[in-house]
Design an enzyme around this catalytic site. Structure first.
Site, PDB file in Angstrom:
ATOM      1  CG  HIS A 364      48.456  49.508  32.207  1.00  0.00           C
ATOM      2  ND1 HIS A 364      49.650  49.300  32.833  1.00  0.00           N
ATOM      3  CD2 HIS A 364      47.708  50.228  33.069  1.00  0.00           C
ATOM      4  CE1 HIS A 364      49.618  49.857  34.031  1.00  0.00           C
ATOM      5  NE2 HIS A 364      48.451  50.419  34.195  1.00  0.00           N
ATOM      6  CD  GLU A 605      32.212  41.301  30.082  1.00  0.00           C
ATOM      7  OE1 GLU A 605      32.856  42.274  29.644  1.00  0.00           O
ATOM      8  OE2 GLU A 605      32.564  40.665  31.093  1.00  0.00           O
ATOM      9  CG  ASP A 629      34.610  42.750  25.989  1.00  0.00           C
ATOM     10  OD1 ASP A 629      35.287  42.834  24.947  1.00  0.00           O
ATOM     11  OD2 ASP A 629      35.113  42.481  27.088  1.00  0.00           O
ATOM     12  CB  CYS A 676      30.948  49.827  33.840  1.00  0.00           C
ATOM     13  SG  CYS A 676      31.026  48.052  33.552  1.00  0.00           S
TER      14      CYS A 676
END
Length: 757
Positions: A364, A605, A629, A676
């Site tokens: 985060h 992914e 990923d 992304c």
């Protein structure tokens, strides 16, 4: 041998600095092997010479003085080969080099093993014997195991020595470079501010103070408070415990007595150490003393000492919290595991950089740092962070490294890079309202990745044309329970309104892996291959359904929502998720909701999705590659593990082949394909993605103007030519160099950041 290994490692862990650690190693290894001499040679980072740093059996007066050039002598040969050398007659070997005054002329048997950490030779561990004999296999195996076990400890101690001003010969402290994981791009040069977690004795930074009397008074008040707490507990339990067990409380009070531990802490405070740091040093010393004891009962007393010290520290921290915290200009926050709340405590204009010993590029705080444009390094596991308070540091967020005691020339070069970034940032502001269009007119929309409201204004300021990834798990991570359907609706509505009429792609809840909810823990041995993403939400349709309903309600009257499904690995899995979306939409229409079903897409992914991309494209409206990923799974490399982070390469030929295959699959079905991941925000990666035919690139807001500038400086045909070239290459580094040559030839050298040291 295993017990001896554990004891040595534990003792070395307890050492105060590198010299003490090395002395423990040579003494204990000599005894364990039953040999006459044991020595350690350490490599100097700036010269690559090997310095005689510790010995048991040779001339200790030559420690820090005797040196070998790179590749010189048997020690240099061990380092160069990066493998053990075991000789019965060392002096007869062609690489033998006699070191004057070291005192090894009478030694014949030689066994040297390299000390290697993160693929770098730190030094060489040597045992010697006067007898002409070859050390047996068990001795060699023991030394190899020992050096492997101690390499990380030595690296940490070496960095600690650099911080404390220790050097290999008494001169100015040597520079040190700590390798971590890139968290957010950029360079920061500033002053360390250590953030310590609540009441953790092992995380207290060292700090000098001028008002020693105030610190001493604060310590004595905290000590008295804990003593009162213990007496109160003792009185409450007097009738419920026998006399022998109850006497333990008297032992606790004795430990905290002014004449014992209290006296030691007070002495450090009087020498200028702040109360928390003095308490930490003394308590850790006593904890480790008890932990080394052979008797199990005495070893368990370490827990009691730690508990008492933690209680005193809690009172000291409460007292310190009541006083206003001041921050230097260009502050670099450093901590074992930084949180978003720690960022919020410092004025933004003073915050220059972040360093977290633990954590990943996807944590985060790293996501927030990228959104705020704060250079960040995560996973700097060898960093002695508690000793860094008020030290000048260099943070290289491009390559994930931290520099201590940099040489003047290196500092000047980083300052030049920082100045260049600042100047470039101002120039890029002029691109806000200009399209991302190549020199020959090829148009490529640039979208942003978001998750917090702070991202919104920054994204719009940078000229974002839409949102390619809205991380819906962020509001879940910030709560102590699942947000209700109405709470989610309000959050999603705010995002959709802020960007309307631009499209907003909302990824359904993606937890698991390195994103665990505190109120919904997922305990797994291998979380990245476990219960995460769509697997969790399909198993909990009540959670999934509430989120879908909230999204669809939030989209009412706006029509700019796109729904994206994460971690899809098979067509039946996709069909199951689509059925639930259709059902939720039908139910809401029955309840009076107006509006068409929004576009639905799949995140590609995992490798299986690459091979089924066309089948998935037949069922959805768009595909979007999650390159972070996908790269991790294709290369079998945990990108959050600093030990293998250098193997994680977005430009790996296999990754590029997979990315190209997904675009081809989408094109065959006439579906839009976006990306992304971090690769989209790398100007070099954007060049290749443009040529592959990606319809949308989505990135963090800070990267958007850089990518726009890079793509506006080249032609689409330029990109296609370089893509054809690199798709024939077998080495990721060669691929990067080829793209950099193109950008450099178009005057975009500022986007090529080469490691400076």
């Amino acid at each position: 041998m295993l017990d001896i290994l554990r004891q040595i490692v534990q003792e070395v862990h307890s050492a105060e600095g590198l010299d003490q650690a090395l002395q423990i190693i040579v003494r204990r290894v000599r005894d364990a092997v039953g040999t006459e001499a044991c020595s350690v040679y350490m490599r100097e980072a700036d010269s690559d010479r090997f310095v005689f740093r510790a010995t048991e059996g040779l001339n200790s007066e030559q420690v820090g003085l005797a040196r070998l050039e790179p590749g010189e002598g048997l020690v240099g040969l061990v380092a160069a080969r990066e493998e053990p050398i075991n000789l019965e007659h060392a002096e007869s070997h062609p690489n033998y080099r006699y070191l004057k005054d070291v005192g090894e002329e009478n030694y014949h048997a030689f066994l040297g093993v390299p000390i290697i950490h993160q693929r770098e030779v730190l030094g060489v561990l040597v045992v010697q014997q006067t007898d002409r004999r070859r050390y047996d296999e068990s001795d060699e195996a023991f030394l190899i195991t020992m050096s492997a076990q101690l390499a990380g400890v030595i690296a940490h101690a070496q960095a600690t020595g650099a911080v404390d001003g220790e050097s290999q010969g008494g001169e100015e402290a040597a520079p040190a470079k700590i390798i971590g994981i890139p968290g957010a791009p950029g360079v920061a040069i500033g002053t360390a501010v250590v953030v310590s977690p609540g009441a953790d004795l092992f995380a207290v930074p060292r700090k000098q103070v001028t008002d020693r009397r105030a610190e001493l008074e604060a310590f004595r008040e905290a000590l008295a408070a804990v003593q009162n707490d213990i007496r109160a507990v003792s009185d409450n339990l007097r009738g419920e415990m026998n006399t022998e067990d109850h006497a333990l409380f008297d032992v606790y009070l004795g430990i905290l007595d002014d004449s014992t531990i209290g006296k030691e802490v007070a002495a450090l405070i009087k020498d200028g150490q702040w109360a928390q740091g003095a308490l930490s040093q003394v308590m850790i010393k006593h904890i480790r003393h008890f932990e080394r004891m052979e008797h199990s009962y005495l070893r368990e007393r370490a827990v009691d000492v730690k508990d008492l010290g933690t209680r005193v520290l809690a009172y000291l921290q409460a007292d310190a919290a009541s006083r206003e915290q001041s921050y230097p200009d260009k502050a670099i926050l450093v901590g074992e595991e930084l949180s978003a709340s720690s960022l919020g405590e410092i004025p933004r204009e003073k915050l220059a950089g972040l360093i977290s010993v633990r954590g990943s590029g996807n944590s985060h705080v790293a996501i927030l740092a990228r959104a705020m444009g704060i250079p960040t390094v995560m996973g700097a596991v060898d960093l002695p962070y508690t000793r860094l308070q008020d030290r000048e540091l260099i943070v290289d967020g491009y390559h994930g490294s931290v520099h201590l005691n940099p040489q003047p020339e290196l500092r000047r070069r980083f300052q030049a890079m920082l100045d260049q970034d600042l100047a470039q940032s101002k120039d890029l502001e002029l691109l806000r309202d200009k399209p991302c269009e190549t020199l020959d007119g090829y148009r490529l929309p640039l979208w942003v990745n978001t998750g917090l409201m702070i991202d919104v204004s920054r994204s719009l300021e940078q000229g974002a044309e839409g949102v390619g990834l809205y991380r819906t798990e962020v509001p879940f991570l910030l709560r102590d329970r699942f947000p209700s359907e109405e709470e989610q609706r309000q959050i999603y509505r705010e995002q959709l309104l802020a960007f309307a009429p631009r499209p907003v792609t909302m990824r359904t809840l993606d937890i698991g892996g390195d994103k665990a909810l505190p109120y919904f823990p997922i305990e797994e041995d291998n979380p990245f291959l476990g219960w995460r993403g769509i697997r969790v939400t399909l198993d909990h349709p009540e959670i999934f359904g509430a989120q879908l309903r909230a999204m669809l309600k939030a989209n009412a009257g706006l029509g700019n929502l796109r729904i994206m499904l994460p971690m899809i690995s098979s067509v039946p899995e996709l069909d199951e998720a689509l059925a639930l979306i259709y059902r939720c939409h039908a139910e809401l229409v029955e309840e009076g909701l107006e509006g068409e079903l929004p576009p639905i897409g799949v995140m590609v992914e995992v490798p299986s999705a690459v091979y089924q991309a066309r089948a998935m494209a037949q069922r959805v409206d768009f595909l979007s590659v999650g390159s972070n990923d996908l790269t991790q799974y294709l290369l079998a490399v945990d990108r959050n593990n600093s030990r293998v982070a250098d193997l994680y390469h977005s430009f790996h030929p296999a990754v590029l082949q997979a990315l190209s295959a997904v675009v081809a699959a989408g094109r065959l079905e006439g579906k839009s394909v976006g990306i992304c991941g971090e690769l989209a925000g790398d100007p070099r990666g954007a060049v290749l993605l443009l040529a592959m035919g990606y319809n949308v690139l989505s990135m963090n807001a800070t990267s958007l103007p850089k990518v726009k500038q890079a793509l506006r400086s080249i032609s689409y045909s330029d990109a296609c030519v370089v893509l054809d070239e690199v798709m024939q290459m077998e080495d990721a580094n060669q691929i990067v160099l080829q793209v950099e040559r193109l950008l450099g030839s178009r005057g975009q050298e500022q986007f090529v950041h080469v490691p400076l040291a």
